[in-house]
Scaffold this motif. Sequence first.
Motif: not given
Length: 111
Positions: A88-111
Motif C-alpha cells: 500500500p502507498p506509504g508502507h515501508p519496504l518489507t524484510r522478507d528474508i532474515e537468516l540465522d547465519i550462525d545456524a547455517l554455518r554450523a549446518k554446513h561445517a558438518e558437511r
Amino acid sequence: MTRVRITEYLVVDLEGERWRCERCNHDLGAAREDYKRGCLVAERPLEEVHAPITGGAAYSFTPSAEYCRLIEFYCPGCGVMVENEYLPPGHPLTRDIELDIDALRAKHAER
C-alpha cells in the motif's frame, strides 16, 4: 567459499557473510542485513504491468495506484530482477528474508 542458495537469484556466502547475486556474484550487502539495501529499486506504474480486467460492458477493473504500488528489486551487477512486492502507498519496504547465519554455518561445517 561456501555458498548457499536462498532463492532463484540470491545466495549467501557463509564465509564472508554476504548476500550475492546467484547469476553474476555481485555483492548485495551483509547477510545479517536486508539484501534489498544492495539492490536497485524501481517503482513500476500498475497500468504498465497489469492490463485492465474486463467482464464486458458491465465490469472493468484496473489496479489503482491509490491503493497499491509495485516495487521491483534488481541486481546492480547484471540487472536480473531479484524480487518484487506489492505494498500500500506509504508502507515501508518489507524484510522478507532474515537468516540465522550462525545456524547455517554450523549446518554446513558438518558437511
